[in-house]
Structures are given as C-alpha cells and as structure tokens.
Design an enzyme around this catalytic site. Structure first.
Site, PDB file in Angstrom:
ATOM      1  N   ARG A  23      39.868  49.667  33.526  1.00 52.95           N
ATOM      2  CA  ARG A  23      41.010  49.741  34.469  1.00 52.95           C
ATOM      3  C   ARG A  23      40.381  50.381  35.640  1.00 52.95           C
ATOM      4  NH1 ARG A  23      46.214  49.611  31.680  1.00 52.95           N
ATOM      5  NH2 ARG A  23      45.927  47.374  30.841  1.00 52.95           N
ATOM      6  N   ARG A  27      45.897  52.622  38.819  1.00 54.48           N
ATOM      7  CA  ARG A  27      46.819  53.419  39.779  1.00 54.48           C
ATOM      8  C   ARG A  27      46.194  54.792  40.150  1.00 54.48           C
ATOM      9  NH1 ARG A  27      51.419  52.385  35.396  1.00 54.48           N
ATOM     10  NH2 ARG A  27      49.528  52.096  34.287  1.00 54.48           N
ATOM     11  N   ARG A  36      49.524  47.504  45.556  1.00 56.60           N
ATOM     12  CA  ARG A  36      50.302  47.120  44.461  1.00 56.60           C
ATOM     13  C   ARG A  36      51.905  47.202  45.072  1.00 56.60           C
ATOM     14  NH1 ARG A  36      53.344  46.216  41.209  1.00 56.60           N
ATOM     15  NH2 ARG A  36      53.953  46.950  38.836  1.00 56.60           N
ATOM     16  N   ASP A  73      45.358  40.257  33.777  1.00 54.32           N
ATOM     17  CA  ASP A  73      46.048  40.968  32.661  1.00 54.32           C
ATOM     18  C   ASP A  73      45.856  39.966  31.528  1.00 54.32           C
ATOM     19  OD1 ASP A  73      47.650  43.500  32.199  1.00 54.32           O
ATOM     20  OD2 ASP A  73      48.403  41.918  30.875  1.00 54.32           O
ATOM     21  N   TYR A 149      51.889  41.341  20.963  1.00 50.90           N
ATOM     22  CA  TYR A 149      52.671  41.493  22.209  1.00 50.90           C
ATOM     23  C   TYR A 149      53.746  40.271  22.032  1.00 50.90           C
ATOM     24  CZ  TYR A 149      50.180  44.899  24.701  1.00 50.90           C
ATOM     25  OH  TYR A 149      49.689  46.212  24.954  1.00 50.90           O
TER      26      TYR A 149
HETATM   27  O1  CP3 Z   1      40.367  47.170  35.980  1.00 51.30           O
HETATM   28  C1  CP3 Z   1      40.606  46.385  34.985  1.00 51.30           C
HETATM   29  O2  CP3 Z   1      40.503  46.843  33.897  1.00 51.30           O
HETATM   30  C2  CP3 Z   1      40.836  45.059  35.334  1.00 51.30           C
HETATM   31  C3  CP3 Z   1      42.340  44.659  35.063  1.00 51.30           C
HETATM   32  C4  CP3 Z   1      42.907  44.893  33.784  1.00 51.30           C
HETATM   33  C5  CP3 Z   1      44.357  44.886  33.635  1.00 51.30           C
HETATM   34  N1  CP3 Z   1      44.792  44.829  32.421  1.00 51.30           N
HETATM   35  C6  CP3 Z   1      45.269  45.535  34.861  1.00 51.30           C
HETATM   36  C7  CP3 Z   1      46.523  46.186  34.566  1.00 51.30           C
HETATM   37  C8  CP3 Z   1      42.384  44.456  32.486  1.00 51.30           C
HETATM   38  C9  CP3 Z   1      41.154  44.201  31.919  1.00 51.30           C
HETATM   39  C10 CP3 Z   1      43.786  44.684  31.542  1.00 51.30           C
HETATM   40  C11 CP3 Z   1      43.583  44.468  29.991  1.00 51.30           C
HETATM   41  C12 CP3 Z   1      44.854  44.760  29.293  1.00 51.30           C
HETATM   42  N2  CP3 Z   1      46.333  44.515  29.662  1.00 51.30           N
HETATM   43  C13 CP3 Z   1      44.814  45.033  27.922  1.00 51.30           C
HETATM   44  C14 CP3 Z   1      43.580  45.430  27.258  1.00 51.30           C
HETATM   45  C15 CP3 Z   1      42.943  46.648  27.555  1.00 51.30           C
HETATM   46  C16 CP3 Z   1      43.667  47.986  27.299  1.00 51.30           C
HETATM   47  O3  CP3 Z   1      44.328  48.444  28.128  1.00 51.30           O
HETATM   48  O4  CP3 Z   1      43.845  47.918  25.836  1.00 51.30           O
HETATM   49  C17 CP3 Z   1      46.132  45.183  27.476  1.00 51.30           C
HETATM   50  C18 CP3 Z   1      46.519  45.584  26.187  1.00 51.30           C
HETATM   51  C19 CP3 Z   1      46.919  44.697  28.628  1.00 51.30           C
HETATM   52  C20 CP3 Z   1      48.560  44.671  28.481  1.00 51.30           C
HETATM   53  C21 CP3 Z   1      49.102  45.553  29.684  1.00 51.30           C
HETATM   54  N3  CP3 Z   1      49.088  45.341  30.995  1.00 51.30           N
HETATM   55  C22 CP3 Z   1      49.609  46.994  29.443  1.00 51.30           C
HETATM   56  C23 CP3 Z   1      49.661  47.744  27.988  1.00 51.30           C
HETATM   57  C24 CP3 Z   1      49.824  47.527  30.563  1.00 51.30           C
HETATM   58  C25 CP3 Z   1      50.542  48.776  30.897  1.00 51.30           C
HETATM   59  C26 CP3 Z   1      49.956  49.911  31.025  1.00 51.30           C
HETATM   60  C27 CP3 Z   1      49.988  50.842  31.897  1.00 51.30           C
HETATM   61  O5  CP3 Z   1      49.033  51.500  32.073  1.00 51.30           O
HETATM   62  O6  CP3 Z   1      51.019  50.975  32.321  1.00 51.30           O
HETATM   63  C28 CP3 Z   1      49.576  46.365  31.720  1.00 51.30           C
HETATM   64  C29 CP3 Z   1      49.841  46.703  33.173  1.00 51.30           C
HETATM   65  C30 CP3 Z   1      48.539  46.576  33.909  1.00 51.30           C
HETATM   66  N4  CP3 Z   1      47.591  45.902  33.783  1.00 51.30           N
HETATM   67  C31 CP3 Z   1      48.227  47.746  34.671  1.00 51.30           C
HETATM   68  C32 CP3 Z   1      46.942  47.529  35.456  1.00 51.30           C
HETATM   69  C33 CP3 Z   1      46.161  48.045  36.528  1.00 51.30           C
HETATM   70  C34 CP3 Z   1      49.225  48.712  35.263  1.00 51.30           C
HETATM   71  C35 CP3 Z   1      50.381  48.226  35.921  1.00 51.30           C
HETATM   72  C36 CP3 Z   1      50.552  48.760  37.287  1.00 51.30           C
HETATM   73  O7  CP3 Z   1      49.645  48.611  38.276  1.00 51.30           O
HETATM   74  O8  CP3 Z   1      51.711  48.619  37.824  1.00 51.30           O
END
Ligand code: CP3
Length: 346
Positions: A23, A27, A36, A73, A149
């Site tokens: 990540r 944010r 974003r 994602d 999911y």
């Molecule tokens: O920088 C990176 O790591 C690359 C981008 C990336 C994202 N999601 C962007 C993202 C990667 C590699 C992921 C993988 C991902 N997505 C996983 C596996 C890794 C982990 O965290 O266990 C999972 C389970 C997801 C599903 C997912 N997407 C969730 C649970 C969430 C919400 C979590 C939160 O922090 O709110 C997301 C949204 C998401 N994916 C965000 C980002 C930067 C945050 C949302 C936003 O910016 O509004």
C-alpha cells in the site's frame, strides 16, 4: 531491469535489503489523496491508466523505494467476471454475495482480459515512466481471498465463506478454479505489459484447518503458478498467505512460488525454517514483516521494529517490507526515516 529486489527473488542475499511497502501508494500520502479526489469512485480510479500511473510513481519519487507496485485492486477480477463491486467510503469493499447457482455464469478468462485492458495499459505506461532499474510488481488476489469477498460480500470473519465451501464442495472447487484461471491470464497480461514480478495476495489465509488450507489456499495458488509457467511466463512470483502460521509448512514446495510474504505475527526465521525448497533448487526468498503501526508512532518504536527485522535477515534472501499494508494514519516523515534506517542496515 535488475537490482536488489529481483536478485533476492532469484534467491541471492542482498545487503542492505531491497525495500518497498505494501500500500505504498495510499491515503497516508497527501499527493495520493489529491489524485484520488479527481476520480468519481475507486474502480474508475483503478481503470484510469493516467491516474493509476501517477499514484504508482508517487512513492518512488518521494522515497526512492526499490520496487513499484501497480496501483490497482484484487477486486477488479470479480468485477471483470461480472459481479457487482463497490467501495464505500470508510467501509471498504462491498460485493453482491454470489449464489451457488451463479458460479458457472461467471465471465470466462477472455472476457476478463478484455475488460481489464485499462489495467494493462497502466502497466505499460508505468513501465515506460519508471527508471529502468526499478522493477514493477503486478498482482492479483489469491482465489480463496477473492472468493471470500464474492461469497460474503465483504471481508472480515470467514464463517460464511467456510460454510459455503463445506456445504457446496463442488461449486467451491469450480469457483476457485475459475478464479485461478482468470488470475493466470490477468497476471500473464501484466507480465507481458511490463511487470517484472508478480504477487499473489492471500489476505484471508488465517484460521483455516490444515486440510482446508491445502484445498482452498495451496491448490489454487499452485494452479496459478503452473498455469503461468505452462504459458511460458518466467516472471518471479511471490505468494503472501497472511495469517497462515504453521500452515506455511512446505508452502514454497507445494505452491511453486519463488518468494513468500510473511505477516507481522510470524518470525521470519521460523517461517524460513519450514517453508520448504523451491523447485529450481534456489533459496526461497522471503518478504515482510514489520508492523505497519510502527510507521504511525515512529521514534524509538520504529527503530526497534526495523532492528528486529534486520536482525532476522542477515545472509538470507529477504525483501524488507511490512507485514500488512501501511495505514492511512501513518506519517510520511516516519516513512522517510524508515527508509533511512533500513538503508543504513544497522
Ligand atoms: O500500493 C499498493 O499496495 C498497490 C495497490 C493495492 C491496493 N489494493 C490499492 C487500494 C493493492 C496491492 C491492493 C490489494 C488488496 N486489495 C488486498 C490485498 C492486500 C491486503 O490489504 O490484504 C485486498 C484484501 C484488497 C481489497 C481492498 N481494497 C480493501 C480491503 C480495501 C479497503 C481497505 C482500506 O484501507 O480502506 C480496498 C481499497 C483500496 N485498495 C485502497 C487502496 C489504496 C484504499 C481506498 C481508497 O483510496 O479510497
């Protein structure tokens, strides 16, 4: 593209260890929040090659990490397979829970490839914009995590997904296989577009009985690795079964991955002792596993956390990373200090 990160994935120790953060585009960065805010919603953001390219590069510019990870994602795959996926502000992802009879109606891999075209365009643009020595990581979710999911409609407690699997074993196998086959073409397309390494995120590996872990985690990941290798994709693959614990026993040997992500609750040394051997005879690479909360507090906590990880990885092929994604409340100044501490290697 070469450098420490790919060397470690080839089984060679590198010191100081290469470093990136899960990540890292997220944010906690004000420049991320700015980009974003330009997208209508999170999926639009993921499907905008220009915006995805910009945020992928941000942490590289600011901190000089040793690898970039595609901004996307894991849930773009179920989206492309025809399931309704949305991201609710402050709630995380929400999906329409899949019914048993809907599994066979999921879109096939060709449709997935076509719908995810913007992702591969982003990979091409990022690869073109990154310095040549910085590798780009492509990724997908592992079938069990993505199925979780799809079945539950959300993350969290895996009781509904385990019950679905116990009650409908044939449909569960079908769902996992469909996801694995979609993941093969998705990862292959990322590799062809320029990704230099591939990571499979198994975020919900925790709490599974050993036999279920073999069926739902190991076997589908093996199917992805075999599928890619059969199609001639030689790109190194990292598996990250978060919360696997003692189910890490022979995880490398059983899945065929080149590297394994380690979570915050697992000692790297103990994990390495049980991961088993790679098929090609090289040393297994590990990656992780510092507590991301140390980047919220900083100071002495951060110094101790870095030292504790460094102390475990002398002489072994290891990529310094977190045991889970960096959180939105982390301080970018702590991240800069973190990079300095790891690079000083002491
Ligand atoms: O920088 C990176 O790591 C690359 C981008 C990336 C994202 N999601 C962007 C993202 C990667 C590699 C992921 C993988 C991902 N997505 C996983 C596996 C890794 C982990 O965290 O266990 C999972 C389970 C997801 C599903 C997912 N997407 C969730 C649970 C969430 C919400 C979590 C939160 O922090 O709110 C997301 C949204 C998401 N994916 C965000 C980002 C930067 C945050 C949302 C936003 O910016 O509004």
């Amino acid at each position: 593209v070469k450098g420490g990160f790919l060397k470690v994935l080839a089984g060679e120790p590198v010191w100081p260890p290469p470093l990136w953060m899960m990540r890292q585009a997220g944010r906690y960065l004000p420049e991320y929040r700015e980009v974003r805010s330009r997208a209508r919603n999170f999926l639009d953001f993921c499907y905008s090659p220009a915006l995805a390219t910009e945020v992928t590069l941000q942490p590289i510019r600011r901190f000089g990490f040793d690898a970039a990870i595609l901004f996307s994602d894991i849930l773009v795959v179920p989206d492309a397979m025809g399931r309704k996926v949305s991201f609710v502000e402050g709630e995380g992802p929400l999906l329409e829970p899949i019914g048993v009879d809907e599994v066979e109606k999921l879109a096939n891999p060709e449709v997935v490839l076509q719908r995810l075209g913007p992702v591969y365009e982003a990979v091409e643009r990022i690869r073109g914009a990154l310095p040549v020595e910085i590798p780009l990581i492509g990724f997908c979710g592992a079938p069990w995590t993505v199925a979780t999911y799809m079945i539950q409609g959300r993350g969290g407690d895996r009781t509904p997904s385990r019950l679905f699997a116990y009650r409908n074993p044939a449909e569960m196998v079908l769902l996992l296989d469909r996801l694995a086959d979609a993941s093969v073409v998705h990862l292959e397309a990322q590799a062809k577009a320029g990704a230099n390494a591939l990571q499979i995120f198994e975020s919900w590996a925790e709490g599974l009985p050993p036999a279920a872990f073999q069926d739902w985690v190991v076997r589908p990941i093996r199917r992805i690795v075999d599928g890619l290798r059969q199609r001639g994709v030689t790109t190194p693959i990292i598996g990250f079964p978060r919360g696997a614990g003692l189910n890490l026993q022979n995880f490398a040997g059983l899945t065929g991955v080149d590297g394994v992500g380690i979570d915050t609750a697992t000692s790297i040394k103990s994990a390495r002792a049980i991961l088993g051997d790679r098929a090609d005879g090289r040393q297994i690479a590990t990656q992780g596993a510092m507590d991301p909360q140390a980047l919220v507090t900083g100071g002495a906590t951060l110094e101790r956390a870095v030292q504790n990880t460094l102390a475990e990885i002398h002489g072994v092929p290891h990529v310094f990373n977190l045991g889970h994604g960096i959180t939105p409340d982390a301080d970018p100044a702590n991240v800069a200090r973190f990079v300095d501490l790891v690079r000083s290697g002491t």
